[in-house]
Design a protein around this motif. Structure first.
Motif, mmCIF file in Angstrom:
data_model
loop_
_atom_site.group_PDB
_atom_site.id
_atom_site.type_symbol
_atom_site.label_atom_id
_atom_site.label_comp_id
_atom_site.label_asym_id
_atom_site.label_seq_id
_atom_site.Cartn_x
_atom_site.Cartn_y
_atom_site.Cartn_z
ATOM 1 N N GLY A 20 0.809 -1.216 0.000
ATOM 2 C CA GLY A 20 0.000 0.000 0.000
ATOM 3 C C GLY A 20 0.835 1.255 0.000
ATOM 4 O O GLY A 20 0.342 2.349 -0.285
ATOM 5 N N LEU A 21 2.107 1.115 0.349
ATOM 6 C CA LEU A 21 3.010 2.282 0.360
ATOM 7 C C LEU A 21 4.436 1.790 0.168
ATOM 8 O O LEU A 21 4.988 1.115 1.030
ATOM 9 C CB LEU A 21 2.903 3.033 1.699
ATOM 10 C CG LEU A 21 3.943 4.124 1.962
ATOM 11 C CD1 LEU A 21 3.841 5.258 0.945
ATOM 12 C CD2 LEU A 21 3.802 4.696 3.369
ATOM 13 N N PHE A 22 4.999 2.108 -0.979
ATOM 14 C CA PHE A 22 6.418 1.829 -1.254
ATOM 15 C C PHE A 22 7.104 3.183 -1.153
ATOM 16 O O PHE A 22 6.964 4.029 -2.023
ATOM 17 C CB PHE A 22 6.536 1.191 -2.644
ATOM 18 C CG PHE A 22 7.947 0.977 -3.156
ATOM 19 C CD1 PHE A 22 9.074 1.137 -2.358
ATOM 20 C CD2 PHE A 22 8.141 0.572 -4.476
ATOM 21 C CE1 PHE A 22 10.356 0.937 -2.847
ATOM 22 C CE2 PHE A 22 9.416 0.374 -4.985
ATOM 23 C CZ PHE A 22 10.519 0.562 -4.169
ATOM 24 N N VAL A 78 9.702 22.995 0.535
ATOM 25 C CA VAL A 78 9.657 22.322 -0.763
ATOM 26 C C VAL A 78 9.912 20.828 -0.532
ATOM 27 O O VAL A 78 11.022 20.346 -0.683
ATOM 28 C CB VAL A 78 10.715 22.934 -1.714
ATOM 29 C CG1 VAL A 78 10.620 22.294 -3.099
ATOM 30 C CG2 VAL A 78 10.499 24.432 -1.822
ATOM 31 N N ARG A 79 8.885 20.124 -0.117
ATOM 32 C CA ARG A 79 9.016 18.691 0.145
ATOM 33 C C ARG A 79 7.962 17.925 -0.658
ATOM 34 O O ARG A 79 6.986 18.501 -1.126
ATOM 35 C CB ARG A 79 8.899 18.353 1.632
ATOM 36 C CG ARG A 79 7.582 18.674 2.273
ATOM 37 C CD ARG A 79 7.394 17.949 3.618
ATOM 38 N NE ARG A 79 7.261 16.510 3.448
ATOM 39 C CZ ARG A 79 6.708 15.692 4.349
ATOM 40 N NH1 ARG A 79 6.259 16.187 5.480
ATOM 41 N NH2 ARG A 79 6.612 14.404 4.116
ATOM 42 N N GLY A 80 8.192 16.628 -0.792
ATOM 43 C CA GLY A 80 7.222 15.786 -1.499
ATOM 44 C C GLY A 80 7.028 16.245 -2.930
ATOM 45 O O GLY A 80 7.973 16.614 -3.626
ATOM 46 N N GLY A 136 -2.146 9.712 4.668
ATOM 47 C CA GLY A 136 -0.919 9.597 5.462
ATOM 48 C C GLY A 136 -1.196 10.218 6.823
ATOM 49 O O GLY A 136 -1.082 11.435 7.001
ATOM 50 N N THR A 137 -1.564 9.387 7.775
ATOM 51 C CA THR A 137 -1.999 9.940 9.069
ATOM 52 C C THR A 137 -0.861 10.550 9.874
ATOM 53 O O THR A 137 -1.098 11.393 10.732
ATOM 54 C CB THR A 137 -2.689 8.851 9.914
ATOM 55 O OG1 THR A 137 -1.864 7.680 9.893
ATOM 56 C CG2 THR A 137 -4.052 8.528 9.372
ATOM 57 N N ASN A 138 0.396 10.136 9.572
ATOM 58 C CA ASN A 138 1.516 10.707 10.334
ATOM 59 C C ASN A 138 1.618 12.212 10.040
ATOM 60 O O ASN A 138 1.685 13.038 10.943
ATOM 61 C CB ASN A 138 2.843 10.037 9.953
ATOM 62 C CG ASN A 138 2.773 8.524 10.045
ATOM 63 O OD1 ASN A 138 1.957 7.993 10.771
ATOM 64 N ND2 ASN A 138 3.621 7.830 9.292
ATOM 65 N N ASP A 170 12.046 15.889 6.865
ATOM 66 C CA ASP A 170 12.839 14.960 7.660
ATOM 67 C C ASP A 170 13.603 13.967 6.800
ATOM 68 O O ASP A 170 14.335 13.143 7.329
ATOM 69 C CB ASP A 170 11.952 14.224 8.676
ATOM 70 C CG ASP A 170 10.825 13.449 8.020
ATOM 71 O OD1 ASP A 170 10.421 13.834 6.909
ATOM 72 O OD2 ASP A 170 10.351 12.482 8.622
ATOM 73 N N LYS A 171 13.449 14.019 5.470
ATOM 74 C CA LYS A 171 14.151 13.061 4.620
ATOM 75 C C LYS A 171 14.893 13.759 3.475
ATOM 76 O O LYS A 171 14.490 13.656 2.317
ATOM 77 C CB LYS A 171 13.153 12.040 4.061
ATOM 78 C CG LYS A 171 12.627 11.084 5.126
ATOM 79 C CD LYS A 171 11.539 10.169 4.606
ATOM 80 C CE LYS A 171 10.254 10.914 4.387
ATOM 81 N NZ LYS A 171 9.082 10.040 4.165
ATOM 82 N N PRO A 172 15.955 14.517 3.777
ATOM 83 C CA PRO A 172 16.704 15.146 2.688
ATOM 84 C C PRO A 172 17.474 14.089 1.904
ATOM 85 O O PRO A 172 17.956 13.129 2.496
ATOM 86 C CB PRO A 172 17.670 16.082 3.423
ATOM 87 C CG PRO A 172 17.834 15.486 4.782
ATOM 88 C CD PRO A 172 16.570 14.739 5.098
ATOM 89 N N ILE A 203 -3.272 11.894 0.955
ATOM 90 C CA ILE A 203 -3.952 13.007 1.643
ATOM 91 C C ILE A 203 -3.275 13.115 2.994
ATOM 92 O O ILE A 203 -3.466 12.276 3.876
ATOM 93 C CB ILE A 203 -5.460 12.723 1.824
ATOM 94 C CG1 ILE A 203 -6.126 12.427 0.485
ATOM 95 C CG2 ILE A 203 -6.123 13.872 2.565
ATOM 96 C CD1 ILE A 203 -6.544 13.602 -0.334
ATOM 97 N N GLU A 204 -2.425 14.133 3.126
ATOM 98 C CA GLU A 204 -1.716 14.328 4.395
ATOM 99 C C GLU A 204 -1.631 15.803 4.765
ATOM 100 O O GLU A 204 -1.056 16.166 5.777
ATOM 101 C CB GLU A 204 -0.333 13.657 4.367
ATOM 102 C CG GLU A 204 0.437 13.799 3.090
ATOM 103 C CD GLU A 204 1.684 12.914 3.033
ATOM 104 O OE1 GLU A 204 2.003 12.210 4.003
ATOM 105 O OE2 GLU A 204 2.362 12.967 1.999
ATOM 106 N N VAL A 205 -2.232 16.641 3.908
ATOM 107 C CA VAL A 205 -2.320 18.073 4.186
ATOM 108 C C VAL A 205 -3.797 18.369 4.432
ATOM 109 O O VAL A 205 -4.648 17.936 3.641
ATOM 110 C CB VAL A 205 -1.814 18.878 2.958
ATOM 111 C CG1 VAL A 205 -1.974 20.364 3.183
ATOM 112 C CG2 VAL A 205 -0.377 18.512 2.644
HETATM 113 C C1 PEP Z 1 2.329 9.598 6.526
HETATM 114 O O1 PEP Z 1 2.654 10.781 6.538
HETATM 115 O O2 PEP Z 1 1.435 9.120 7.256
HETATM 116 C C2 PEP Z 1 2.987 8.645 5.614
HETATM 117 C C3 PEP Z 1 2.533 7.420 5.441
HETATM 118 O O3 PEP Z 1 4.105 9.053 4.993
HETATM 119 P P1 PEP Z 1 5.535 9.216 5.731
HETATM 120 O O4 PEP Z 1 5.396 8.633 7.109
HETATM 121 O O5 PEP Z 1 6.505 8.506 4.876
HETATM 122 O O6 PEP Z 1 5.680 10.705 5.727
#
Ligand code: PEP
Ligand code: MG
Length: 554
Positions: free
Chosen positions: A284-286, A348-350, A433-435, A330-332, A411-413
């Protein structure tokens, strides 16, 4: 001692047992003058080498692939020649060996911390390597996991990955730490080993050796000196949980047959076995950026295509959702030379990287499309950090121009959640993306441990947004999955299914619990629990209400 302590449950399971505490790391002796700098530097290099060899040997002996990777990464930290040079330089400047090690590691630690996010989370791994080098240099035994001669609950301030990775689940009944969070290595490895674990539990170190505690890895509740009745009730619940796990097979569905696809989150070919991932209906997420986080030069198109092909190969006939590079914040990525930003999480991410370096996305989509054409997997792509319907449309146009048929967005914004119908109208599916959705909804940095209560996906505001997205999906007849950590919480899985979420993507270790929990509840149960969680006055209230129901069911 209070009647109970509350931490964060990070690995489900319920167990009672006697405490055995991890010995504290040794204190540094007082500084002393350096007599023979060359000999002292040689001893320091030998200590670094011994720790490197030991960690590589532990990595080779570890059966679990995650543990292997963590130990190897630590061995490489110890083997870093710039570290050895920094130690030698300080010794030549008159600092004795142990203090030179301390100072040199402090320099590396500061660098890691300043990179933030993913790298900053590796600081505790580096601290552990330093402690090992100091012990080797002073000729002290490594302060490792105790062995009291009977099964025990391991209590520590924090657990180093080198310790966690080699724990024996037959000896260690549960793990309890004062520090650590839901995404640290202790949590990941404990889940992997199937050991119940609670982290971030204030007051845990006040427990004494041999004191009996009851640990609930689901709710995070710790009961010191439990009564016989409490222990008996816990045993009954644990047996029911184990039975539920063992009887959990096949595709995800509720007790009345409502399907909820159960997928896994992966970071590359090493997370995938020849047969795919046992028990998962697909990926579901690579997280493709995980392939390149430690690279100094950009991967070629051919290299990318080969890596994607390796992931797709075992998934013939099954879904693989590839997320395009989620870099920045958090992932440069070292080779992308992104400009420094005041607020990287808002920068400027994602998908936004396409504004400044559009060729990176084009090249990646071309490589994914080529690998997908040569495979029988059901490959789709999705973009991270989409904020507007227009961004969704533009991404879909580019992806489709490369011949990729199924296109989705994360959808994370909150903006994208609020206007989910417009966003979903442009694409084939969405994955929440609930995180990050929790981070941006609650305005709380996801790396800030002190704000863990705000970042909780049980926050009713976060659940309300998820509900809006699920409703938009149902209205348009498009699938809406969840791929953040929330999907691996069995209680939340029920809530999400009740809202109409069509798939849950999680770490492989969480599949059996989530599948078993879903199978024990009807869709109507899930809908009732969803309403209760969104309507709860707070995150702890919602979690407690649903956990009470889970306990009732067993
Ligand atoms: C999230 O933000 O919930 C997500 C799945 O992406 P990542 O944790 O990689 O930012
Ligand atoms: Mg995210």
């Amino acid at each position: 001692m209070p009647t109970s302590l509350q931490g964060i449950g990070v690995s489900a399971g319920l167990v009672a047992g006697p405490v055995a505490k991890l010995a504290a790391p040794p204190a540094l002796p007082a500084p002393r003058p350096v007599q023979d700098a060359a000999a002292e530097a040689a001893a320091a290099r030998a200590a670094l080498q011994a720790v490197t060899d030991d960690l590589f040997a532990r990595s080779a002996a570890a059966a679990d692939p995650v543990a292997k990777g963590v130990l190897e990464a630590q061995a490489m930290m110890a083997a870093d020649p710039t570290l050895a040079d920094a130690v030698a330089e300080r010794i030549e400047g008159g600092v004795d060996g142990p203090h030179a090690v301390e100072e040199a590691f402090a320099g590396h630690r500061a660098q890691l911390e300043s990179l933030g996010g993913y790298f900053a989370e590796r600081v505790s791994d580096l601290d552990d390597v330093k402690m090992r080098v100091v012990c080797a240099l002073l000729g002290l035994p490594m302060p490792g996991v105790p062995s009291p001669g009977h099964p025990f609950v391991l209590v520590a301030a924090d657990l180093a990955p080198a310790d966690t990775a080699t724990l024996d689940p037959a000896e260690v009944l549960a793990i309890l730490t004062e520090r650590g969070g839901p995404t640290g290595h202790t949590a990941i490895l404990a889940k992997q080993l199937g050991i119940p674990a609670v982290t971030a539990c204030a007051g845990a170190l006040a427990l004494t050796d041999d004191q009996t505690v009851l640990v609930d890895g689901q709710t995070g509740l710790i009961t010191p000196d439990p009564s016989d009745e409490q222990v008996a009730a816990a045993k009954e619940r644990q047996a029911a949980l184990a039975a539920r796990r063992a009887s959990s097979h096949g595709p995800g569905r509720t007790a009345d047959g409502h399907p909820v696809r159960l997928l896994v989150n992966i970071g590359g070919p090493s997370d995938v076995q020849a047969s795919g991932v046992p028990g998962a209906q697909g990926v579901g997420l690579f997280r493709t950026e995980f392939l390149f986080l430690d690279r100094q030069t950009a991967p070629t198109a051919a290299e990318q295509q080969e890596l994607y092909a390796q992931v797709f190969a075992p998934f013939a006939g099954r879904a693989v959702i590839v997320r395009t590079l989620d870099v920045g914040a958090d992932k440069p990525l070292p080779y992308l030379a992104q400009e420094a930003e005041e607020n990287p999480a808002l920068g400027v991410r994602g998908l936004r990287l396409g504004r400044v370096q559009p060729a990176v996305l084009e090249e990646q989509l071309a490589a994914i499309a080529a690998a997908a054409r040569a495979s029988d997997a059901d490959v789709s792509v999705m973009a991270p950090m989409v904020s507007t319907a227009r961004e969704a449309r533009e991404f879909a146009e580019i992806a489709r121009s490369h011949g990729i048929e199924k296109v989705g967005v994360m959808i994370e914004v909150p903006a994208a959640a609020l206007l989910a119908e417009q966003v979903l109208a442009e694409v084939d599916f969405a994955s929440i993306g609930t995180n990050d959705l929790a981070q941006y909804t609650m305005a709380a940095d996801r790396m800030e441990g002190r704000l863990a209560d705000l970042l909780d996906p049980w926050q009713p505001a976060v659940l309300a947004l998820i509900q809006m997205v699920a409703a938009a999906g149902q209205k348009l007849g498009k699938s809406v999955g969840v791929c953040g950590e929330a999907a691996s919480d069995p209680g939340l899985a029920l809530v999400l299914a009740g809202m109409g979420v069509t798939s849950l993507s999680m770490s492989p270790g969480a599949l059996a619990d989530v599948r078993g929990t879903l199978a024990a509840h009807t869709l109507e149960d899930c809908q009732r629990l969803a309403a209760a969680a969104v309507g709860a006055p707070s995150a702890p209230d919602g979690r407690a209400a649903i956990n009470a129901e889970l306990i009732g069911v067993g």
